[in-house]
Design a protein around this motif. Structure first.
Motif, PDB file in Angstrom:
ATOM      1  N   ILE A 228       8.255  -5.986  -7.080  1.00 43.28           N
ATOM      2  CA  ILE A 228       6.998  -5.986  -7.980  1.00 43.28           C
ATOM      3  C   ILE A 228       6.305  -6.016  -6.371  1.00 43.28           C
ATOM      4  CG2 ILE A 228       5.149  -5.275  -8.696  1.00 43.28           C
ATOM      5  CD1 ILE A 228       6.666  -6.121 -11.143  1.00 43.28           C
ATOM      6  N   SER A 229       6.896  -7.026  -6.116  1.00 42.33           N
ATOM      7  CA  SER A 229       5.587  -7.133  -4.327  1.00 42.33           C
ATOM      8  C   SER A 229       6.470  -6.580  -3.233  1.00 42.33           C
ATOM      9  CB  SER A 229       5.743  -8.620  -4.216  1.00 42.33           C
ATOM     10  OG  SER A 229       7.319  -9.499  -3.646  1.00 42.33           O
ATOM     11  N   GLY A 230       7.618  -6.123  -3.528  1.00 42.17           N
ATOM     12  CA  GLY A 230       8.810  -5.483  -2.092  1.00 42.17           C
ATOM     13  C   GLY A 230       8.184  -3.972  -2.694  1.00 42.17           C
ATOM     14  N   GLN A 231       7.666  -3.650  -3.526  1.00 38.06           N
ATOM     15  CA  GLN A 231       7.583  -2.316  -3.916  1.00 38.06           C
ATOM     16  C   GLN A 231       5.814  -1.932  -3.684  1.00 38.06           C
ATOM     17  OE1 GLN A 231       7.779  -1.585  -8.214  1.00 38.06           O
ATOM     18  NE2 GLN A 231      10.207  -0.900  -7.927  1.00 38.06           N
ATOM     19  N   MET A 232       5.194  -2.856  -4.270  1.00 38.37           N
ATOM     20  CA  MET A 232       3.525  -3.314  -3.869  1.00 38.37           C
ATOM     21  C   MET A 232       3.671  -3.097  -2.240  1.00 38.37           C
ATOM     22  SD  MET A 232       1.948  -3.051  -6.061  1.00 38.37           S
ATOM     23  CE  MET A 232      -0.082  -3.659  -5.711  1.00 38.37           C
TER      24      MET A 232
ATOM     25  N   ASP B  11       5.785  -2.269   0.189  1.00 43.86           N
ATOM     26  CA  ASP B  11       6.015  -0.116   0.441  1.00 43.86           C
ATOM     27  C   ASP B  11       5.038   0.392  -0.026  1.00 43.86           C
ATOM     28  OD1 ASP B  11       8.818  -1.252   1.364  1.00 43.86           O
ATOM     29  OD2 ASP B  11       9.347  -1.119  -0.157  1.00 43.86           O
ATOM     30  N   THR B  12       4.709   0.793  -0.988  1.00 46.77           N
ATOM     31  CA  THR B  12       3.215   1.637  -1.394  1.00 46.77           C
ATOM     32  C   THR B  12       2.599   1.118  -0.307  1.00 46.77           C
ATOM     33  OG1 THR B  12       4.468   1.067  -3.834  1.00 46.77           O
ATOM     34  CG2 THR B  12       1.565   1.846  -2.638  1.00 46.77           C
ATOM     35  N   GLN B  13       1.868   0.317  -0.247  1.00 49.13           N
ATOM     36  CA  GLN B  13       0.789  -0.576   0.255  1.00 49.13           C
ATOM     37  C   GLN B  13       1.406   0.390   2.256  1.00 49.13           C
ATOM     38  OE1 GLN B  13       0.186  -4.713   0.771  1.00 49.13           O
ATOM     39  NE2 GLN B  13      -1.491  -4.439  -1.591  1.00 49.13           N
ATOM     40  N   GLY B  14       2.225  -0.127   2.450  1.00 50.11           N
ATOM     41  CA  GLY B  14       3.181   0.790   3.608  1.00 50.11           C
ATOM     42  C   GLY B  14       2.514   2.178   4.081  1.00 50.11           C
ATOM     43  N   LEU B  15       2.875   3.287   2.900  1.00 46.94           N
ATOM     44  CA  LEU B  15       3.039   4.792   2.272  1.00 46.94           C
ATOM     45  C   LEU B  15       1.554   4.951   2.266  1.00 46.94           C
ATOM     46  CD1 LEU B  15       5.330   4.826   0.045  1.00 46.94           C
ATOM     47  CD2 LEU B  15       5.968   5.445   2.109  1.00 46.94           C
ATOM     48  N   VAL B  16       0.465   4.353   2.460  1.00 46.56           N
ATOM     49  CA  VAL B  16      -1.059   4.408   2.260  1.00 46.56           C
ATOM     50  C   VAL B  16      -1.670   4.465   2.947  1.00 46.56           C
ATOM     51  CG1 VAL B  16      -3.671   3.946   0.965  1.00 46.56           C
ATOM     52  CG2 VAL B  16      -1.296   3.972  -0.759  1.00 46.56           C
ATOM     53  N   ALA B  17      -1.255   3.852   3.932  1.00 48.67           N
ATOM     54  CA  ALA B  17      -1.768   3.283   5.269  1.00 48.67           C
ATOM     55  C   ALA B  17      -0.747   4.306   5.597  1.00 48.67           C
ATOM     56  CB  ALA B  17      -0.901   1.997   5.779  1.00 48.67           C
ATOM     57  N   ASN B  18       0.346   4.846   6.177  1.00 48.81           N
ATOM     58  CA  ASN B  18       0.409   5.671   6.169  1.00 48.81           C
ATOM     59  C   ASN B  18      -0.247   7.595   6.734  1.00 48.81           C
ATOM     60  OD1 ASN B  18       3.048   4.806   8.250  1.00 48.81           O
ATOM     61  ND2 ASN B  18       4.239   5.018   7.102  1.00 48.81           N
TER      62      ASN B  18
END
Length: 149
Positions: free
Chosen positions: A33-37, A39-46
């Motif tokens: 879950i923390s890895g997905q979070m 990754d999601t944070q990275g996508l949101v930043a992009n």
């Protein structure tokens, strides 16, 4: 008692291992879950950086559109020359129209004068005819009254 103690120890150890396996499984889930979070944070930043770049591009396009509208609103020398030509054309057309109007007015005055002359001459002819008719009636009446010898 030792015999009872051994199964009890085995039972406690097996229960301890089961809890540890559950904990490991939970830790793996938390890591996933923390890895997905992350990754999601990275996508949101992009996505945010892309959105900002799109916003800046949109602002540039709006600026260009405003410049184009401003240029179109200004009078170019070509437009001014075309407008001057059309104004000159309208002036010459107005002058010719006014000359034609004056000619028509003069012709109308001449026709009115001619009509007045015709009507006065017709009225004078009519009065002459009426007076001659009256005089001929009088002569006939006189002849009847005084026949010739």
């Amino acid at each position: 008692m030792i015999k009872a103690f051994i199964p009890l120890v085995v039972l406690i150890l097996s229960i301890g291992c089961i809890k540890t396996a559950e904990q490991v499984e939970r830790e793996k889930k938390v890591e996933n879950i923390s890895g997905q979070m992350s990754d999601t944070q990275g996508l949101v930043a992009n996505l945010l950086t892309q959105l900002k770049s799109m916003q800046s591009q949109l602002d540039k396009m709006n600026g260009k559109i405003e410049e184009i509208e401003h240029r179109q609103g200004q009078m170019t020398p070509e437009n001014i020359s075309r407008l001057n030509e059309s104004v000159n054309l309208l002036k010459t057309q107005q002058e010719t129209d006014s000359v034609q109007l004056l000619q028509i007015q003069n012709e109308l005055k001449e026709q009115r004068a001619f009509l007045e002359k015709v009507t006065t001459s017709l009225s004078s002819v009519k009065t002459n005819n009426e007076s001659s008719a009256k005089s001929s009636k009088k002569k006939k009446a006189l002849k009847k009254m005084w026949p010739k010898p």
